[in-house]
Design a protein around this motif. Structure first.
Motif, mmCIF file in Angstrom:
data_model
loop_
_atom_site.group_PDB
_atom_site.id
_atom_site.type_symbol
_atom_site.label_atom_id
_atom_site.label_comp_id
_atom_site.label_asym_id
_atom_site.label_seq_id
_atom_site.Cartn_x
_atom_site.Cartn_y
_atom_site.Cartn_z
ATOM 1 N N CYS A 17 2.169 2.443 -9.631
ATOM 2 C CA CYS A 17 2.891 1.522 -10.526
ATOM 3 C C CYS A 17 2.955 0.157 -9.834
ATOM 4 O O CYS A 17 2.738 0.065 -8.616
ATOM 5 N N LYS A 18 3.271 -0.879 -10.618
ATOM 6 C CA LYS A 18 3.253 -2.254 -10.087
ATOM 7 C C LYS A 18 4.212 -2.444 -8.914
ATOM 8 O O LYS A 18 3.970 -3.243 -8.020
ATOM 9 N N ASP A 19 5.340 -1.731 -8.954
ATOM 10 C CA ASP A 19 6.335 -1.934 -7.893
ATOM 11 C C ASP A 19 6.208 -0.880 -6.785
ATOM 12 O O ASP A 19 7.193 -0.487 -6.157
ATOM 13 N N HIS A 20 4.980 -0.460 -6.525
ATOM 14 C CA HIS A 20 4.780 0.578 -5.499
ATOM 15 C C HIS A 20 5.152 0.074 -4.105
ATOM 16 O O HIS A 20 4.880 -1.075 -3.754
ATOM 17 N N LYS A 25 3.087 -7.426 -1.414
ATOM 18 C CA LYS A 25 3.730 -8.363 -2.350
ATOM 19 C C LYS A 25 5.172 -7.931 -2.680
ATOM 20 O O LYS A 25 6.054 -8.775 -2.844
ATOM 21 N N ASN A 26 5.392 -6.636 -2.765
ATOM 22 C CA ASN A 26 6.727 -6.148 -3.138
ATOM 23 C C ASN A 26 7.735 -6.253 -1.997
ATOM 24 O O ASN A 26 8.918 -5.964 -2.168
ATOM 25 N N HIS A 27 7.261 -6.655 -0.813
ATOM 26 C CA HIS A 27 8.156 -6.859 0.332
ATOM 27 C C HIS A 27 8.128 -8.312 0.784
ATOM 28 O O HIS A 27 8.659 -8.631 1.857
ATOM 29 N N VAL A 55 -2.207 -5.508 -3.637
ATOM 30 C CA VAL A 55 -2.006 -4.737 -4.877
ATOM 31 C C VAL A 55 -3.337 -4.077 -5.250
ATOM 32 O O VAL A 55 -4.382 -4.719 -5.227
ATOM 33 N N LYS A 89 6.691 5.849 -6.927
ATOM 34 C CA LYS A 89 6.695 4.476 -6.400
ATOM 35 C C LYS A 89 7.378 4.348 -5.036
ATOM 36 O O LYS A 89 7.147 3.389 -4.309
ATOM 37 N N ASP A 90 8.208 5.323 -4.663
ATOM 38 C CA ASP A 90 8.994 5.164 -3.442
ATOM 39 C C ASP A 90 8.312 5.729 -2.201
ATOM 40 O O ASP A 90 8.926 5.828 -1.146
#
Ligand SMILES: [Zn+2]
Length: 179
Positions: A17-20, A25-27, A55, A89-90
């Motif tokens: 998922c996008k917020d993996h 990028k998510n960090h 990503v 995702k987590d």
């Protein structure tokens, strides 16, 4: 099966998922930054040092698609199984069998068991991450496990790194076939 040689063929792919959690990028960190993952399991204090990635392989996008040449093979041979990994995702997944915490399993082991498989041959990308961890998982699960070196590539191709990798394979009883 289209090849006499194989009793079962499984393709695996990342399906994020996008917020993996594995995306730099998510960090707000640069791609390939070192990162300490914390176990998502309740009351589990384990930490694992690894890497953050650009990503990649977002579910239901072209980036997660099987390569066109393999899609053609899949259409012709519906008996080939496709296994997704990395969809929670987590947590990070390298192995096609389970997450890095050995907590969540994909359906791969079950599929191989149903097919009566006792030997696994691993190819693909990348030798030092997904191929390595899939092979080690397979060996730990009791499969006779071989990596065909000709059909894989490492991200880190430094001689010392490859030597360390070979030692790890030896430790886990994974055969690295260099022919
Ligand atoms: Zn991934």
């Amino acid at each position: 099966m289209f090849s006499e040689k194989w009793d079962s063929i499984v393709l695996t792919r990342d399906w994020h998922c996008k917020d993996h959690v594995s995306f730099a990028k998510n960090h707000n960190l640069p791609n390939f930054a070192p990162f300490v993952y914390c176990s998502p399991v309740v009351n589990d204090e384990r930490k694992i040092e690894s890497t953050l990635w650009p990503v990649h392989c977002i579910e239901d996008t072209e980036g997660a698609d099987i390569a066109p040449s393999l899609q053609a093979v899949l259409r012709k041979h519906p008996e080939i199984v496709l296994v997704n990994k990395g969809y929670l995702k987590d947590r990070e997944y390298y192995s096609a069998f389970c997450d890095i915490w050995d907590d969540h399993n994909t359906e791969l082991h079950e599929i191989l068991q149903q097919d009566g498989i006792d030997e696994v041959v691993v190819v693909g990308l990348a030798l030092d991450y997904c191929v390595k961890n899939s092979a080690i998982s397979a060996a730990k699960l009791g499969y006779k496990t071989t990596i065909l070196k000709k059909y894989t590539r490492a991200i880190d191709n430094h001689k010392d790194s490859l030597r360390r990798l070979a030692k790890e394979f030896e430790y886990y009883g994974v055969i690295l076939d260099e022919s």
